[in-house]
Design a protein around this motif. Sequence first.
Motif, PDB file in Angstrom:
ATOM      1  N   VAL A  56      70.948 -27.058 -11.411  1.00  0.00           N
ATOM      2  CA  VAL A  56      71.170 -27.991 -12.519  1.00  0.00           C
ATOM      3  C   VAL A  56      69.869 -28.159 -13.279  1.00  0.00           C
ATOM      4  O   VAL A  56      68.803 -28.369 -12.681  1.00  0.00           O
ATOM      5  CB  VAL A  56      71.656 -29.364 -11.991  1.00  0.00           C
ATOM      6  CG1 VAL A  56      71.760 -30.369 -13.131  1.00  0.00           C
ATOM      7  CG2 VAL A  56      73.002 -29.192 -11.320  1.00  0.00           C
TER       8      VAL A  56
ATOM      9  N   ARG B 109      69.176 -39.523 -14.236  1.00  0.00           N
ATOM     10  CA  ARG B 109      69.845 -38.499 -15.044  1.00  0.00           C
ATOM     11  C   ARG B 109      70.028 -37.201 -14.244  1.00  0.00           C
ATOM     12  O   ARG B 109      71.069 -36.541 -14.332  1.00  0.00           O
ATOM     13  CB  ARG B 109      69.044 -38.238 -16.329  1.00  0.00           C
ATOM     14  CG  ARG B 109      69.150 -39.350 -17.367  1.00  0.00           C
ATOM     15  CD  ARG B 109      68.573 -38.904 -18.705  1.00  0.00           C
ATOM     16  NE  ARG B 109      67.113 -38.750 -18.610  1.00  0.00           N
ATOM     17  CZ  ARG B 109      66.239 -39.706 -18.835  1.00  0.00           C
ATOM     18  NH1 ARG B 109      66.671 -40.924 -19.165  1.00  0.00           N
ATOM     19  NH2 ARG B 109      64.935 -39.492 -18.759  1.00  0.00           N
TER      20      ARG B 109
ATOM     21  N   SER C  69      72.844 -37.693 -11.852  1.00  0.00           N
ATOM     22  CA  SER C  69      74.120 -37.661 -12.581  1.00  0.00           C
ATOM     23  C   SER C  69      74.549 -36.227 -12.876  1.00  0.00           C
ATOM     24  O   SER C  69      75.726 -35.866 -12.741  1.00  0.00           O
ATOM     25  CB  SER C  69      73.998 -38.464 -13.866  1.00  0.00           C
ATOM     26  OG  SER C  69      75.204 -38.406 -14.606  1.00  0.00           O
ATOM     27  N   SER C  70      73.564 -35.376 -13.264  1.00  0.00           N
ATOM     28  CA  SER C  70      73.881 -33.966 -13.532  1.00  0.00           C
ATOM     29  C   SER C  70      74.340 -33.258 -12.265  1.00  0.00           C
ATOM     30  O   SER C  70      75.275 -32.450 -12.273  1.00  0.00           O
ATOM     31  CB  SER C  70      72.663 -33.262 -14.133  1.00  0.00           C
ATOM     32  OG  SER C  70      72.243 -33.897 -15.333  1.00  0.00           O
TER      33      SER C  70
ATOM     34  N   ALA D 247      75.797 -34.661  -9.644  1.00  0.00           N
ATOM     35  CA  ALA D 247      77.134 -35.136  -9.311  1.00  0.00           C
ATOM     36  C   ALA D 247      78.190 -34.462 -10.180  1.00  0.00           C
ATOM     37  O   ALA D 247      79.270 -34.085  -9.706  1.00  0.00           O
ATOM     38  CB  ALA D 247      77.205 -36.648  -9.473  1.00  0.00           C
ATOM     39  N   THR D 248      77.869 -34.283 -11.464  1.00  0.00           N
ATOM     40  CA  THR D 248      78.816 -33.614 -12.363  1.00  0.00           C
ATOM     41  C   THR D 248      79.037 -32.160 -11.948  1.00  0.00           C
ATOM     42  O   THR D 248      80.170 -31.653 -11.944  1.00  0.00           O
ATOM     43  CB  THR D 248      78.298 -33.684 -13.800  1.00  0.00           C
ATOM     44  OG1 THR D 248      78.096 -35.048 -14.174  1.00  0.00           O
ATOM     45  CG2 THR D 248      79.285 -33.047 -14.764  1.00  0.00           C
ATOM     46  N   SER D 249      77.937 -31.471 -11.563  1.00  0.00           N
ATOM     47  CA  SER D 249      78.056 -30.069 -11.148  1.00  0.00           C
ATOM     48  C   SER D 249      78.872 -29.939  -9.871  1.00  0.00           C
ATOM     49  O   SER D 249      79.706 -29.034  -9.747  1.00  0.00           O
ATOM     50  CB  SER D 249      76.658 -29.488 -10.953  1.00  0.00           C
ATOM     51  OG  SER D 249      76.737 -28.167 -10.460  1.00  0.00           O
TER      52      SER D 249
ATOM     53  N   THR E  10      81.195 -31.929  -8.839  1.00  0.00           N
ATOM     54  CA  THR E  10      82.598 -32.208  -9.165  1.00  0.00           C
ATOM     55  C   THR E  10      83.277 -31.012  -9.811  1.00  0.00           C
ATOM     56  O   THR E  10      84.435 -30.700  -9.527  1.00  0.00           O
ATOM     57  CB  THR E  10      82.680 -33.423 -10.091  1.00  0.00           C
ATOM     58  OG1 THR E  10      82.035 -34.535  -9.480  1.00  0.00           O
ATOM     59  CG2 THR E  10      84.125 -33.787 -10.385  1.00  0.00           C
ATOM     60  N   GLU E  11      82.527 -30.297 -10.678  1.00  0.00           N
ATOM     61  CA  GLU E  11      83.102 -29.139 -11.356  1.00  0.00           C
ATOM     62  C   GLU E  11      83.354 -27.981 -10.399  1.00  0.00           C
ATOM     63  O   GLU E  11      84.331 -27.241 -10.549  1.00  0.00           O
ATOM     64  CB  GLU E  11      82.168 -28.688 -12.483  1.00  0.00           C
ATOM     65  CG  GLU E  11      82.077 -29.686 -13.632  1.00  0.00           C
ATOM     66  CD  GLU E  11      81.074 -29.243 -14.681  1.00  0.00           C
ATOM     67  OE1 GLU E  11      80.382 -28.224 -14.428  1.00  0.00           O
ATOM     68  OE2 GLU E  11      80.974 -29.893 -15.737  1.00  0.00           O
TER      69      GLU E  11
END
Length: 390
Positions: free
Chosen positions: A105, A131, A134-135, A137-139, A141-142
């Motif tokens: 990330v 931040r 957060s990135s 966690a988003t990765s 999840t994807e």
Amino acid sequence: MQRSPREHFWNTLIWPLLWPLLLVQAALVALCVLVIWLLGWMSPGYASWSATLWLMLALLVGSCLNVAAFLMLVRTRAKHKETRLMQQLVELERHTQTLANQQAVTPSDQAPAQGDLSAVLPIARLAQANRVLSSVATSMTEHSPPPLTSQSADDDAKRLLDDLHYEQQQVRQLLAGRDRAREESRLKSEYLGLLQREADGLFDHLNEQLTTQVSEDCRANILEVRERVADIRALLMNLVEHRDVKTEDSAGAVPVTSALRVLVVDDGPVNLMLARQMLENQGLYVEGVSSGEQALERQQQSFFDLVFMDIFMPTISGLETTRRWREVEATQGGRKSVLVALTANADNTGREECLSAGLDDLLTKPYQPEALLGVINTWFPGTVGAASDQ
């Protein structure tokens, strides 16, 4: 219930230092008031406003010192808390960067270099770490696998139930097979017991016939038939007693550790097999032949310490084989073998006939394994014990 930042600051820095100083200040004021009262009470004529002013000045100086000490303590405690905060912040940034590298990330804004960290406010560094997390966690999840739907969960549950039903069916079949095997084993035991009783009755009947007045030919036939019945009784006895004993594999067999050489002469293959098995289980070297001719041939080839000789055999009987065996030993002039008769004719006449032919001992059929080993211990003491212990 969350506390406000101001309340947290007050409870962490101010209040732990302020209340001791307030107590000291109250004690100082009380001391000054006590001194003024004592002076006015003890010497009221000498009390003046100058003394009072000096005391008030001392009280003011003490208050200022208390305030200065309070500020110094607050500063020291704030420095300590700030140091711990920066250490935890550095650890948080390091772990955050590790997670970001593992998930590949890249944050939207670059983090400051290691040398520029002192110029960045802690609030900005915390925001940057937030931040990055957060990135990450988003990765995650994807790239995470899609959750199982209710349809797939139902299919898995159905497969599990089918497997469970199949296993239960297999268990029921195995239990049914075990019950059938037990019933068959019980029936076989009953059949073997019945055959053994019938063989015992036939053997007793033949013994009774020998006591009656019969011709020599008939007597010889009865003796031969009784010998065969004795072999059958020995077979049935071993089958009944050792029905549940399984044959050991080659890894668990007893090694040949004794120098004693044994020859078993018996025209009955079953008796020959049983005798060899019992002796080999004791670690003895055993050979078996089924006729007198073969026994005499083996005598020319090798020496045997012990020979178990069946009496009733076709062509050459055990008695004749024994006579020829002794004749060969007499001509050679070497060691003599111990010859033991295997016969069902254990009366005095039969024993005398066997001993006169050159046999050393007599073992009555059907014989138990203990009786067979007892004969070996009688003529070769300690041989069977040494073999079985090793």
